[in-house]
Scaffold this active site. Structure first.
Site, PDB file in Angstrom:
ATOM      1  N   ASP A 142     -11.752  -2.343  -7.301  1.00  0.00           N
ATOM      2  CA  ASP A 142     -12.330  -3.639  -7.647  1.00  0.00           C
ATOM      3  C   ASP A 142     -13.800  -3.534  -8.044  1.00  0.00           C
ATOM      4  OD1 ASP A 142      -9.979  -4.983  -7.308  1.00  0.00           O
ATOM      5  OD2 ASP A 142     -10.443  -5.769  -5.324  1.00  0.00           O
TER       6      ASP A 142
ATOM      7  N   ARG B  88      -7.094  -4.204 -16.817  1.00  0.00           N
ATOM      8  CA  ARG B  88      -8.556  -4.172 -16.780  1.00  0.00           C
ATOM      9  C   ARG B  88      -9.145  -3.010 -17.576  1.00  0.00           C
ATOM     10  NH1 ARG B  88      -9.590  -5.904 -10.471  1.00  0.00           N
ATOM     11  NH2 ARG B  88      -9.134  -8.127 -10.807  1.00  0.00           N
TER      12      ARG B  88
ATOM     13  N   SER C 229      -1.754  -0.614  -2.951  1.00  0.00           N
ATOM     14  CA  SER C 229      -1.929  -0.532  -1.500  1.00  0.00           C
ATOM     15  C   SER C 229      -1.354  -1.758  -0.801  1.00  0.00           C
ATOM     16  CB  SER C 229      -3.417  -0.408  -1.159  1.00  0.00           C
ATOM     17  OG  SER C 229      -4.128  -1.583  -1.539  1.00  0.00           O
ATOM     18  N   GLN C 230      -1.251  -2.879  -1.542  1.00  0.00           N
ATOM     19  CA  GLN C 230      -0.757  -4.115  -0.925  1.00  0.00           C
ATOM     20  C   GLN C 230       0.708  -4.021  -0.522  1.00  0.00           C
ATOM     21  OE1 GLN C 230      -1.807  -7.285  -3.608  1.00  0.00           O
ATOM     22  NE2 GLN C 230      -3.969  -7.214  -3.043  1.00  0.00           N
TER      23      GLN C 230
ATOM     24  N   LYS D 166      -3.582  -5.365 -12.712  1.00  0.00           N
ATOM     25  CA  LYS D 166      -4.314  -6.469 -12.089  1.00  0.00           C
ATOM     26  C   LYS D 166      -4.043  -7.770 -12.855  1.00  0.00           C
ATOM     27  CE  LYS D 166      -6.278  -3.838  -8.961  1.00  0.00           C
ATOM     28  NZ  LYS D 166      -6.038  -4.015  -7.511  1.00  0.00           N
TER      29      LYS D 166
END
Length: 423
Positions: free
Chosen positions: A290, A321, A145-146, A317
């Site tokens: 997150d 993760r 999304s960034q 990430k």
């Protein structure tokens, strides 16, 4: 630094000042820089925001942002849209393996001058700033999304309004909406359509000045409340947050944590455990990735099977993760499973454990903090490279101590046979 953590004696009672949201702070820093406003707002004292603020103080030369993924994405767009900049933007070895190509491709189509220094699609990048054209672009929205947020925030610097067509389902849509809300507060109003976002190239009219407490950080205290059956007060945090991770209120309720307005502390929320726990969790986590580490560990600790979909972005990430959660859960005797790349599940499958768990943080703040509450279930737990929490929540270990946990350097703890959980 490896920390040896043991649980509080007696019933836990904690009053916590969570850090300010680094997601909101990073957006505020970029908005204020684009708008020409001084970045004087209070910021969380964490490596991510420190890195971003320091990088924006230069416009020539080499900038190494280490492992700060948010800084890499936001700065790539910012430097590309700022005439006169000439920057080599780099990071650590992990950052050089995290994808940046969809954002770079979008910027190149807008007239940006960006060159890959080593491997196509990855940092380091050589960026020469210019006035970008604006107009219509398309971007694969499924990776981060960034990428979208970065383009949105620098749109006021472009020669014409920006129209972003989103290919594929956007990852972490809640964070894109957070960006839009913060921009609206500063005088630039993005418009969402059925398959994209339009952003005017009008200037920001007011600085971004209001940063909320971090709901991502709150997730670890929900786990502590659930596992301790104690009381946790979260100060200066509200239900009606702009942050998508405030969804933790609803998830917490499913896992037996009641969230109530404090009667004693103005503007605080009180967490308390309840015996009403769902028998399993089946949830789409694509908008709130997150939260996955904390919620997965919390659910397993409570014996609640789960199946989380939409977790593919966790591969990219600070570490992978999904693999990190699987590896560290095994040390607790939990057999997590990864289906394809977008499902994490646990069906209450277990194996025996005889040693105190040594949790490898994998260089990831969220892995370290997600497993720390398990000290409430065990004689102790060891978190390796515990300093990684500096990325988002530098005072986490201090806050645990104030809540009654005993947090000590592993080397200072006397070695005994207590490391065995059973004979």
């Amino acid at each position: 630094m490896n920390l040896h953590i043991t649980s509080p004696e007696g019933i836990l009672e904690a009053s916590v000042d969570l850090p300010l949201s680094k997601s909101m702070a990073a957006r505020a820093i970029i908005i204020n820089s684009v708008g020409g406003f001084p970045n004087s707002l209070p910021l969380p004292q964490c490596t991510d925001t420190d890195c971003l603020r320091q990088a924006l103080s230069v416009d020539q030369g080499n900038v190494n942002i280490g492992g700060c993924g948010t800084a890499m994405r936001f700065l790539t767009a910012y430097y590309a849209a700022a005439p006169g900049t000439d920057i080599i933007l780099d990071g650590d070895e992990r950052m050089r393996k995290r994808p940046i190509k969809p954002l770079v491709d979008a910027l190149l189509s807008l007239g940006a001058d960006i060159e890959y220094m080593n491997t196509d699609g990855f940092a380091p990048l050589h960026i020469k700033g210019s006035t970008l054209l604006g107009g219509e672009i398309s971007i694969d929205a499924s990776t981060s999304s960034q990428f979208i947020s970065a383009l949105m925030m620098v749109a006021p610097l472009m020669g014409s309004p920006l129209r972003i067509a989103l290919d594929n389902e956007p990852a972490s849509l809640a964070y894109i909406k957070l960006t839009a809300k913060m921009m609206e507060r500063c005088g630039v109003e993005p418009e969402f359509t059925y398959n994209g976002i339009s952003v005017p190239n009008s200037p920001y009219t007011t600085p971004s000045t209001d940063i909320e407490r971090d709901w991502s950080a709150a997730s670890y205290w929900y786990s502590i409340a659930a596992l301790s059956a104690g009381w946790v007060t979260l100060n200066d945090i509200h239900r009606d947050s702009m942050q998508g991770d405030s969804r933790m209120i609803d998830i917490g309720e499913k896992l037996g944590v009641i969230t109530a307005e404090s009667e004693d502390v103005d503007g605080a929320l009180e967490l308390s455990a309840s015996p009403e726990v769902f028998s399993r969790l089946d949830m789409d986590m694509s908008n709130t990735p997150d939260l996955v580490p904390a919620v997965a560990v919390m659910a397993a600790a409570l014996g609640v099977p789960f199946r989380f979909t939409g977790v593919n972005t966790l591969r990219h990430k600070e570490c992978d993760r999904l693999e990190a959660l699987k590896a560290e859960a095994l040390k607790m005797g939990w057999l997590f499973e990864i289906e394809r790349d977008d499902v994490l599940s646990w069906e209450n499958r277990r194996v025996p454990v005889t040693q105190l768990p040594r949790i490898a943080s994998h260089g990831d703040h969220r892995i370290a903090m997600a497993f720390a509450p398990l000290a409430l279930m065990l004689p102790a737990i060891i978190i390796e490279n515990a300093e990684v929490v500096d990325k988002s929540y530098p005072d986490f270990w201090v806050d645990l101590e104030q809540a009654g946990f005993i947090v000590a350097d592993e080397d200072a703890v006397e070695k005994t046979d207590d490391n065995l959980l059973c004979d």
